[in-house]
Design an enzyme around this catalytic site. Structure first.
Site, short mmCIF file in Angstrom:
data_model
loop_
_atom_site.label_atom_id
_atom_site.label_comp_id
_atom_site.label_asym_id
_atom_site.label_seq_id
_atom_site.Cartn_x
_atom_site.Cartn_y
_atom_site.Cartn_z
N ARG A 28 -20.09 -6.68 6.25
CA ARG A 28 -18.98 -7.01 5.35
C ARG A 28 -19.30 -8.18 4.42
O ARG A 28 -19.23 -8.03 3.21
CB ARG A 28 -17.73 -7.37 6.18
CG ARG A 28 -17.17 -6.29 7.05
CD ARG A 28 -16.29 -5.32 6.29
NE ARG A 28 -15.55 -4.46 7.19
CZ ARG A 28 -14.31 -4.68 7.62
NH1 ARG A 28 -13.68 -5.76 7.23
NH2 ARG A 28 -13.71 -3.84 8.42
N HIS A 75 -17.39 3.93 2.87
CA HIS A 75 -16.77 2.63 3.20
C HIS A 75 -15.29 2.83 3.54
O HIS A 75 -14.40 2.59 2.70
CB HIS A 75 -16.90 1.69 2.00
CG HIS A 75 -16.71 0.24 2.33
ND1 HIS A 75 -17.66 -0.53 2.95
CD2 HIS A 75 -15.64 -0.58 2.15
CE1 HIS A 75 -17.21 -1.76 3.11
NE2 HIS A 75 -15.98 -1.81 2.64
N TYR A 119 -5.36 3.26 -13.84
CA TYR A 119 -5.34 3.00 -15.28
C TYR A 119 -6.71 2.65 -15.86
O TYR A 119 -6.89 2.70 -17.06
CB TYR A 119 -4.37 1.87 -15.61
CG TYR A 119 -2.93 2.16 -15.23
CD1 TYR A 119 -2.26 3.25 -15.77
CD2 TYR A 119 -2.26 1.35 -14.33
CE1 TYR A 119 -0.95 3.52 -15.43
CE2 TYR A 119 -0.94 1.60 -13.98
CZ TYR A 119 -0.29 2.70 -14.53
OH TYR A 119 1.00 2.97 -14.18
#
Length: 775
Positions: A28, A75, A119
């Protein structure tokens, strides 16, 4: 019936927590020293390259598509984390050399968040391809993804040292990383030099190539060369980073760059707050005129000193910050799929990349050679049948099927399976004379290329030359000018806090519950606003340029300038807002270090001079006296507490376990200490009997207590004061004063004033007549 297994809780807890910690560290939070990427970043780039084909010349795709591809295949830790990582790789103010080409609102340097992933659109930048292109040539090990259905690269075959170029930050379990970005051209020059001079010292690299960090937002690094050398040698240390500015005429200061990681809008807001509060009298206004370039305009008052204004902003706003370097990353082990966390130095990072680059180049050359040899092998098969092409066609026509044809060709022309299959798959027109000439030319070219690859694989120096040329090509294509100036210490800015404080006489007001404020005036104590259930504990006069010390029951003193206290007629602020108090820590004494509010010190009596531990006699000075619940007392000069402290304060008394300071008062040297214990004993002795100390100490015995007894309170009494007023368990009040009780010596039990019952409390002296905490 289910089987119940009994296991020790502490062992399984430790084992599982260590597994969790290892997972966070390796999967991580920390980047790999080879490609400089965290797992989530690597998976994003790999999915965009391998599956979505979002090359720099491809059309943009929705970010939601990219996030979904990454989350579903590599992931599974949530779309928010993936999108946040992708957004950061697209921001030119976060990465020195962005890897993702974002289309749409990807946030701003003002601190604005990116638009929702539905978007925005994205694709890879050309520099990202330098991390990914060699994946097609089996240059790095692969491992199964989380569900074993696909494979993903353990590391990307980076052609440039992304870890140094773009830096990294992350917090794992028990460790963290914070690697600053650097200039691509400088780093590549250092790598090329290390290829030629492998044993080059760090001093040479810093002197000739890598000047220091190069942040995407510019700024000035104020560290000396020696400090930078130590940071890069040890792998940790603070970098002082300051924004840049210029003067426009005599009335404007224009800030042209800001420190890395600072939101511009927040910086402008903080500057405006200081100007509005009158803390920077040299400035009248601030406005943000930034476009693609940073331009924060500060309006100067007529005749004001611009350097004084900037010195204040550097001290009190994020216009000057510290970047704490921590070169912790994952370093490969003997197992290619496992990397271990380690704090490294700059030379280790550079050499590790070169070693990795050599491994990638060797694997790439072997792959290319293998592909060439496979093609050469097929071409030689065509060459074998060229002289007997008609016979080969007859054999094929006479065969029962493809397998029979392959067997007959292999037997007749001494071919193998691969060559026979290639011949059978070839169209007849390609076996014409012209095509055979093309095949022979291709065979000759392929054999020449294979010979070159074998020579490279046999010659390490030649491979280093190849790596050198590839690095030069990347520098030529992507390097740019340095943005951050390595300026060194700036001696021109000397911060003098008093230059920014309007000298004003005020009253410092502190309540028993620890709320503090300052007011210019008040009519009487009862008119001062306090919270319900609270009362005024101290009202002390002083100048805004003076300091005030808050002494606590844990033996610490916290000092700040009176100007820093909130100016209000309301409740004020809790003192914990200014300092880092511990749990249950509270104010038991307040001292204003304004000479006008302090008593004049008197010489110690000749009969018993005050001595330091080395036997020298102390010159008359003002002290503070503290008494603890267990009967210890201490007298220490106020000089060590005048200057503002850190949020952690300064220790003035060392306490035994379970003990606490009851109160702190200022002593001129001629007062008497009046004490009372819960069991009804009172004691009066001269304050000069308490030997002064230079620094924090345990103190001496003030009053000897019986078993289970404790000091209830104390005060310093002079001729102008009445003494210590106490109340018994029966409601009777008694004043401990020299007119009623004789002055004794420190360290005895004192006189018992109540036979039945106890003393229950000490009644504080009226606030109106208190001066620096004294009654």
């Amino acid at each position: 019936m289910p089987v119940v297994e009994v296991i020790p809780l502490h062992e399984t807890t430790r084992e599982r927590y260590l597994n969790f910690a290892l997972s966070v560290i390796t999967s991580r939070a920390l980047p790999d020293i080879r490609d400089g990427l965290k797992p989530v970043q690597r998976r994003i780039l790999y999915a965009m390259f391998q599956h979505l084909r979002l090359y720099p010349d491809a059309r943009y795709r929705k970010s939601a598509t990219i996030v979904g591809e990454v989350m579903g295949k590599y992931h599974p830790h949530g779309d928010a984390a993936i999108y946040e990582a992708m957004v950061r790789m697209a921001q030119d103010f976060s990465l020195r050399y962005p890897l993702v080409d974002g289309h749409g609102n990807f946030g701003s340097i003002d601190g604005d968040a990116a638009a929702a992933m539905r978007y925005t659109e994205a694709r890879l930048r050309p520099l990202a391809m330098q991390l990914l292109e060699e994946l097609r040539r089996q240059t790095v090990p692969m491992r199964p993804n989380f569900d074993g259905t696909l494979f993903e690269p353990v590391v990307l075959p980076a052609r440039f040292p992304n870890l140094l170029v773009n830096g990294a930050s992350g917090i794992a379990v028990g460790m963290a990383t914070n690697i600053p970005p650097h200039n691509l051209g400088e780093v590549i020059d250092a790598l090329i030099y290390l290829i030629d001079v492998p044993n080059a010292p760090l001093e040479t690299i810093l002197e000739r190539f890598i000047q220091g960090p190069d942040f995407p937002t510019g700024g000035r690094v104020l560290n000396t060369r020696e400090e930078l050398l130590e940071i890069y040698r040890t792998g940790e240390g603070p970098i002082e980073l300051r924004g840049e500015y210029k003067l426009e005429g005599k009335t404007r200061i224009v800030i042209t760059s800001i420190p890395y990681g600072i939101a511009k809008a927040d910086l402008v807001e903080k500057i405006a707050e200081h100007i509005a509060a009158g803390k920077v009298p040299q400035l009248s206004d601030v406005r943000d005129e930034s476009t693609d370039e940073v331009r924060i305009v500060l309006e100067l008052r007529r005749g004001a000193d611009p350097e004084a204004a900037m010195a204040y902003l550097f001290r009190h706003t994020p216009l000057q910050t510290r970047f704490h370097v921590n070169l912790t990353c994952l370093v490969p082990t003997a197992n290619p799929e496992v990397a271990a966390p380690r704090k490294v130095d700059l030379m280790t990072m550079l050499r590790a990349f070169l070693e990795f680059r050599m491994e990638v180049v060797v694997r790439r050359l072997r792959y290319d050679l293998e592909q060439l040899e496979r093609r050469i092998h097929i071409l030689r098969g065509f060459e074998k049948i060229f002289g007997a092409l008609d016979e080969a066609i007859r054999i094929i026509r006479a065969a029962r099927d493809k397998a029979d044809a392959a067997q007959r060709l292999m037997h007749r022309f001494q071919l193998d399976d691969v060559q026979a299959d290639a011949i059978l798959e070839t169209k007849l027109y390609k076996l014409s004379r012209l095509e055979i000439e093309a095949i022979r030319q291709e065979l000759e070219e392929k054999e020449r290329q294979a010979a070159e690859l074998r020579a490279l694989l046999a010659d390490e120096a030649a491979r280093w030359g190849l790596i050198r040329e590839e690095l030069k090509a990347i520098k030529k294509q992507f390097a740019d000018a340095r943005r951050t100036v390595i300026a060194g210490p700036d001696e021109g800015f000397e911060y003098n806090q008093e230059a920014y404080i309007v000298d004003e006489d005020v009253y410092v007001i502190v309540t028993r519950d620890g709320w503090v404020k300052r007011q210019r005036s008040y009519t009487d104590v009862q008119s001062i606003r306090v919270r319900e259930g609270d009362t005024v504990g101290w009202v002390l006069p002083g100048s805004t340029r003076a300091t005030v010390g808050f002494f606590t029951n844990y033996g610490r003193c916290y000092t700040t300038r009176i100007d820093s206290l909130p100016s209000t007629t309301g409740y004020g602020d809790p003192v914990q807002k200014l300092f880092d108090f511990s749990d249950r820590e509270r104010v038991v004494g307040v001292v204003v270090f304004d000479e006008r509010a302090l008593p004049r010190p008197v010489p110690e009596p000749e009969v018993e001079p005050a001595l330091f531990e080395n036997g020298e006699q102390e010159a008359p000075r003002v002290h503070v006296v503290a008494v603890t619940r267990k009967g210890q007392t201490l007298r220490i000069p106020i000089d060590g507490f005048r200057e503002p402290s850190t949020k952690n304060g300064r220790l003035f008394m060392r306490l035994e376990k379970g003990d606490e300071v009851l109160g702190v008062e200022v002593a001129a040297g001629d007062e008497n200490v009046c004490l009372a214990s819960r069991e009804g004993y009172v004691l009066i002795f001269p304050v000069h009997q308490i030997p002064p100390v230079k620094s924090a100490a345990k103190g001496v015995i003030a009053m000897r207590l019986g078993r289970g007894d404790e000091v209830l309170g104390f005060t310093l009494a002079s001729a102008a004061r009445e003494g210590l007023e106490v109340e018994t368990s029966r409601g009777r009040r008694e004043i401990v004063r020299t007119t009623k009780f004789e002055v004794s010596r420190r360290g005895n039990r004192g006189r018992q004033i109540i036979r039945r019952g106890q003393l229950v409390r000490v009644i504080p002296a009226p606030v109106e007549i208190r001066l620096n905490g004294q009654g």
